[in-house]
Structure formats: structure tokens, C-alpha cells
Design a protein around this motif. Structure first.
Motif, PDB file in Angstrom:
ATOM      1  N   GLY A 112     -15.988   1.845   1.589  1.00 30.10           N
ATOM      2  CA  GLY A 112     -16.759   2.369   2.919  1.00 30.10           C
ATOM      3  C   GLY A 112     -15.248   3.103   3.764  1.00 30.10           C
ATOM      4  O   GLY A 112     -14.232   3.215   3.351  1.00 30.10           O
ATOM      5  N   PRO A 113     -15.382   3.322   4.936  1.00 38.65           N
ATOM      6  CA  PRO A 113     -14.553   4.043   5.798  1.00 38.65           C
ATOM      7  C   PRO A 113     -13.546   2.932   6.345  1.00 38.65           C
ATOM      8  O   PRO A 113     -13.281   3.080   7.480  1.00 38.65           O
ATOM      9  CB  PRO A 113     -15.317   4.625   6.898  1.00 38.65           C
ATOM     10  CG  PRO A 113     -16.527   3.613   7.239  1.00 38.65           C
ATOM     11  CD  PRO A 113     -16.772   3.051   5.666  1.00 38.65           C
ATOM     12  N   ILE A 114     -12.860   2.643   5.551  1.00 39.25           N
ATOM     13  CA  ILE A 114     -11.779   1.519   5.905  1.00 39.25           C
ATOM     14  C   ILE A 114     -10.250   1.628   4.882  1.00 39.25           C
ATOM     15  O   ILE A 114     -10.668   1.845   3.634  1.00 39.25           O
ATOM     16  CB  ILE A 114     -12.042   0.031   5.533  1.00 39.25           C
ATOM     17  CG1 ILE A 114     -11.085  -0.800   6.039  1.00 39.25           C
ATOM     18  CG2 ILE A 114     -12.543  -0.311   4.597  1.00 39.25           C
ATOM     19  CD1 ILE A 114     -11.218  -1.832   7.264  1.00 39.25           C
ATOM     20  N   THR A 115      -9.198   1.590   5.229  1.00 34.85           N
ATOM     21  CA  THR A 115      -8.021   1.779   4.509  1.00 34.85           C
ATOM     22  C   THR A 115      -7.311   0.575   4.525  1.00 34.85           C
ATOM     23  O   THR A 115      -7.024  -0.040   5.922  1.00 34.85           O
ATOM     24  CB  THR A 115      -7.568   2.882   4.753  1.00 34.85           C
ATOM     25  OG1 THR A 115      -8.048   4.228   4.647  1.00 34.85           O
ATOM     26  CG2 THR A 115      -5.969   3.103   4.051  1.00 34.85           C
ATOM     27  N   VAL A 116      -6.883  -0.144   3.548  1.00 36.50           N
ATOM     28  CA  VAL A 116      -5.765  -1.186   3.899  1.00 36.50           C
ATOM     29  C   VAL A 116      -4.384  -0.949   3.344  1.00 36.50           C
ATOM     30  O   VAL A 116      -4.102  -0.276   2.095  1.00 36.50           O
ATOM     31  CB  VAL A 116      -6.244  -2.506   3.071  1.00 36.50           C
ATOM     32  CG1 VAL A 116      -7.339  -3.220   3.799  1.00 36.50           C
ATOM     33  CG2 VAL A 116      -6.644  -2.275   1.602  1.00 36.50           C
ATOM     34  N   VAL A 117      -3.304  -1.386   4.107  1.00 34.66           N
ATOM     35  CA  VAL A 117      -1.918  -0.937   3.899  1.00 34.66           C
ATOM     36  C   VAL A 117      -1.134  -2.521   3.180  1.00 34.66           C
ATOM     37  O   VAL A 117      -1.445  -3.243   3.794  1.00 34.66           O
ATOM     38  CB  VAL A 117      -1.304  -0.600   5.049  1.00 34.66           C
ATOM     39  CG1 VAL A 117       0.132  -0.351   4.780  1.00 34.66           C
ATOM     40  CG2 VAL A 117      -1.990   0.824   5.625  1.00 34.66           C
ATOM     41  N   LEU A 118      -0.996  -2.237   2.118  1.00 33.39           N
ATOM     42  CA  LEU A 118      -0.434  -3.614   1.197  1.00 33.39           C
ATOM     43  C   LEU A 118       0.967  -3.157   0.477  1.00 33.39           C
ATOM     44  O   LEU A 118       1.231  -1.876   0.351  1.00 33.39           O
ATOM     45  CB  LEU A 118      -1.363  -3.632   0.129  1.00 33.39           C
ATOM     46  CG  LEU A 118      -2.964  -3.981   0.426  1.00 33.39           C
ATOM     47  CD1 LEU A 118      -3.805  -4.231  -0.526  1.00 33.39           C
ATOM     48  CD2 LEU A 118      -2.755  -5.436   1.392  1.00 33.39           C
ATOM     49  N   PRO A 119       1.854  -4.100   0.252  1.00 40.00           N
ATOM     50  CA  PRO A 119       3.035  -3.841  -0.220  1.00 40.00           C
ATOM     51  C   PRO A 119       2.736  -3.247  -1.514  1.00 40.00           C
ATOM     52  O   PRO A 119       1.734  -3.489  -2.375  1.00 40.00           O
ATOM     53  CB  PRO A 119       3.532  -5.156  -0.573  1.00 40.00           C
ATOM     54  CG  PRO A 119       2.991  -6.230   0.710  1.00 40.00           C
ATOM     55  CD  PRO A 119       1.499  -5.455   0.771  1.00 40.00           C
ATOM     56  N   LYS A 120       3.386  -2.132  -2.069  1.00 40.77           N
ATOM     57  CA  LYS A 120       3.129  -1.263  -3.302  1.00 40.77           C
ATOM     58  C   LYS A 120       3.886  -1.801  -4.335  1.00 40.77           C
ATOM     59  O   LYS A 120       5.101  -2.495  -4.352  1.00 40.77           O
ATOM     60  CB  LYS A 120       3.669   0.201  -2.921  1.00 40.77           C
ATOM     61  CG  LYS A 120       5.048   0.252  -2.824  1.00 40.77           C
ATOM     62  CD  LYS A 120       5.299   2.014  -2.777  1.00 40.77           C
ATOM     63  CE  LYS A 120       6.742   2.192  -3.147  1.00 40.77           C
ATOM     64  NZ  LYS A 120       7.108   2.608  -4.418  1.00 40.77           N
ATOM     65  N   LYS A 121       3.322  -1.434  -5.410  1.00 43.10           N
ATOM     66  CA  LYS A 121       3.992  -1.883  -6.813  1.00 43.10           C
ATOM     67  C   LYS A 121       4.869  -0.269  -6.972  1.00 43.10           C
ATOM     68  O   LYS A 121       4.835   0.679  -6.376  1.00 43.10           O
ATOM     69  CB  LYS A 121       3.103  -1.760  -7.907  1.00 43.10           C
ATOM     70  CG  LYS A 121       2.416  -3.325  -7.783  1.00 43.10           C
ATOM     71  CD  LYS A 121       1.639  -3.577  -9.123  1.00 43.10           C
ATOM     72  CE  LYS A 121       1.470  -4.877  -9.438  1.00 43.10           C
ATOM     73  NZ  LYS A 121       0.231  -5.291 -10.330  1.00 43.10           N
TER      74      LYS A 121
END
Ligand code: TXA
Ligand code: MG
Length: 329
Positions: free
Chosen positions: A92-101
């Protein structure tokens, strides 16, 4: 370089997926706006994206993936509430920002230790990503500072000769970019209003802190000039819009009123572009109309202000940027 436009057939998607795999960049439709995709794991392909767009390299890119499993291969940690968002709102039209590998190159994230992840709902986009076999990083497929593209023609007019291919999937359904949600530990924050209304998110995960654009370090994209046609844009209350337009026309300006269908009866014989009946329609049409201002060489666009609920928040956010904060009424 000759820019090819492809219909979204299986064969063409495979061709474009191979281009991505080999480090070329390809524009593709999503439900929000067209994206300019490159292989997120190949720094040389990411570099091409920044170059084609003329985008500052400290403004990180969203990594597009085809399924939820890929979240786990790119994110180092997933807060509880992020899991709920992933379950309920993706694709869907959503983006989540998470700690990256570590596997996510710094050039994708502008040196941040987080990565923005999104699963588009648009099937052409998902098929392309799946076939490419790689995560696809993609900003909106416009030249930096121009309105985001919602048709293949918009992309072509900005990027012809600079990219290998454009997949033509018709008009984008949502029309504004995805909502971006980040986390401070477990605490959710809205980094950009977009295609998923904050009210819908809050019903599932409770209150979300809204980050003001002054906190630029959190969402680097917010500090840049955006969505600007050559025409001067004004955000007008309904009660003031006709007078503002008339004054501009009396000053010899070529102008337009952009507003909800209901305004038509007041606009009468004036130059009026209806965005449709609802704020959702407004979101879908806004960028195309901002581009049309330039196509028609207009000097000024008077855009109707709407309530900041549902997609109205995203419409007002984009209008505020396009106008540089110029409000009337
Ligand atoms: O709907 C969309 O999101 C479209 C389509 C193509 O998917 N993409 C898009 O990308 O709008 P772009 O690059 O125009 O906007 C990405 C936004 C920027 O404001 C950027 O600063 C923010 O997401 N962003 C990306 N990675 C981030 C990160 N690690 N932390 C905070 N913000 C991030
Ligand atoms: Mg953009």
C-alpha cells in the motif's frame, strides 16, 4: 541514451527487470507516483538515479520490495508497532523507516543507519521487483524540484535521454507519494504525510507524533524545494480565491483556479480546473495540474485550501511546498 517506453507486458517487464539487474535505471508506475528504480544493492546503479534526477546525495531513497519477507532481510530491528503497520497496510501507499542491516549500501540511505521500506500495491511494480530479484530503490521519477510524475508522459518530459526505460502503467491511482513513518525506539513518528491517511494508521497503532518540517535531520527530503512549477502557486481559502484570481487577471497575468468541483458555479467563465469531488480526487490530480500550469505557460495558480483530514493533509502539505508557503485568506 535513447529512452524506451514499454507497455507493461510480461515480456517487457522481464526485459526491464534484466535492465535493473544489470545496473540500468528504469521508471515504473506505482499506485502513488512513478518511481525511478535501480538495483538497491549496486551502488553504481544508485548513483545513476541521483545523477538523472539531479538529486542531492544526502536525500535518501526508499527501497521497494515485493513481499514482507524481504523486510526481514533488510531491516535490523522491527518495533512492535511497525510490525502491525507492515501486516495491516502493506502492500500500500506507506513506507516504514527501520534500522538497516549492513547489506543496504550507505549511498541508498544518504549515510543514515536506517532504511525506508515500501511494498507497492501496484501489480506492475511488484512484478517488476519480483522479476528483478533485487530490492529496487526508487525516488519519484521527476527532475528534482519538479512536481512528482503521475503518468509516463510526465516522466518522459523530465528524463528523456537520461534513463534506459519507462514502463507505462497509465495514471497513478493515489497521486501523492507514500506516507512515511519512522520510529524513535518503539515510538512512531510521521515523517511525511502521504497516500495512507494518518487517521487510518492511528486507528491501528494509537497516536503518532507528527514531525514538523523544521526537524529536517529526521526526513532529509523535507528540507528541499519541491513540487514547483514555473507558475507562482497560491493556497487560497475558498472565500478569497475568486477575488485573488480576478486581481491577478486584471494585472495582466495568465492564471487558473484549481479547486473542488463545487467551486465551479462560483468560478463561472473564469479559467477553472476541477480536481473532482473529494480530497482523494484532489490528491490524484494535483501534480498533473501543477505540470499543466507549465505546459500552458501560466503565471499563477490559485489552489483551493482543504481541511487537513484524510488525504487533505497530504494535499495541503504538497500545496504548501509548491507555493513556498504563500497563502491567501
Ligand atoms: O510513494 C512514494 O513514496 C514514491 C514512490 C516512487 O514509491 N517515492 C518517493 O520517493 O516519494 P522520494 O525519494 O521522492 O521520497 C522519499 C522520502 C524523502 O522525503 C526522504 O527523505 C525520505 O523518504 N526517506 C528515505 N529514506 C529515509 C530514511 N532512512 N530516514 C528518513 N527519511 C527517509
Ligand atoms: Mg520525490
Amino acid at each position: 541514451m535513447k529512452t524506451q517506453i514499454y507497455a507493461p507486458t510480461e515480456e517487457n517487464l522481464e526485459k526491464c527487470a534484466r535492465l535493473l539487474g544489470s545496473g540500468e535505471i528504469v521508471a515504473f508506475p506505482t499506485e502513488t507516483v512513478y518511481g525511478l528504480g535501480g538495483n538497491a544493492l549496486l551502488p553504481k546503479s544508485v548513483k545513476k538515479i541521483y545523477q538523472a534526477k539531479g538529486r542531492p546525495s544526502d536525500n535518501p531513497l526508499i527501497v521497494h520490495i515485493a513481499n514482507k519477507e524481504q523486510v526481514y532481510s533488510l531491516a535490523a530491528f522491527i518495533p512492535k508497532l511497525a510490525e502491525i503497520i507492515i501486516e495491516k497496510f502493506m502492500p500500500g501507499p506507506i513506507t516504514v523507516v527501520l534500522p538497516k542491516k549492513e547489506i543496504v549500501p550507505d549511498i541508498v540511505t544518504g549515510g543514515l543507519n536506517t532504511v525506508a521500506l515500501r511494498i507497492p500495491e501496484n501489480e506492475i511494480a511488484r512484478k517488476l521487483i519480483e522479476k528483478s530479484g533485487c530490492p529496487v530503490c526508487a525516488p519519484s521519477a521527476n527532475t528534482s524540484t519538479r512536481p512528482s510524475p503521475t503518468t509516463a508522459r510526465h516522466v518522459f518530459s523530465d528524463l528523456d535521454g537520461k534513463i534506459a526505460a519507462i514502463i507505462d502503467g497509465g495514471e497513478c491511482k493515489v497521486g501523492v507519494e507514500s506516507t512515511v513513518i519512522g520510529f524513535d525506539g518503539e515510538k512512531p513518528r510521521l515523517l511525511r504525510a502521504g497516500g495512507t491517511p494518518i487517521e487510518a494508521l492511528e486507528r491501528e497503532i494509537g497516536e503518532i507524533e507528527v514531525v514538523k518540517s523544521s526537524t529536517v535531520a529526521l526526513c532529509p527530503g523535507m528540507k528541499y524545494k519541491h513540487y514547483s512549477p514555473t507558475a507562482e502557486v497560491f493556497v487560497c481559502e475558498k472565500s478569497a480565491i475568486i477575488k485573488a484570481y480576478d486581481e491577478a487577471v486584471n494585472d495582466g497575468k495568465r492564471a487558473v483556479i484549481i479547486g473542488l468541483e463545487k467551486l465551479r458555479s462560483e468560478a463561472k467563465e473564469r479559467n477553472f480546473w476541477s480536481v473532482g469531488k473529494s480530497v482523494d480526487d484532489y490528491a490524484q490530480k494535483l501534480f498533473a495540474f501543477l505540470r499543466k500550469c507549465d505546459d500552458e505557460n501560466l503565471d499563477a495558480a490559485f489552489c483551493q485550501a482543504v481541511d487537513e483530514t484524510g488525504l487533505g493533509s497530504s494535499v495541503m502539505n504538497r500545496l504548501e511546498k509548491a507555493s513556498g508557503g504563500k497563502r491567501i485568506g
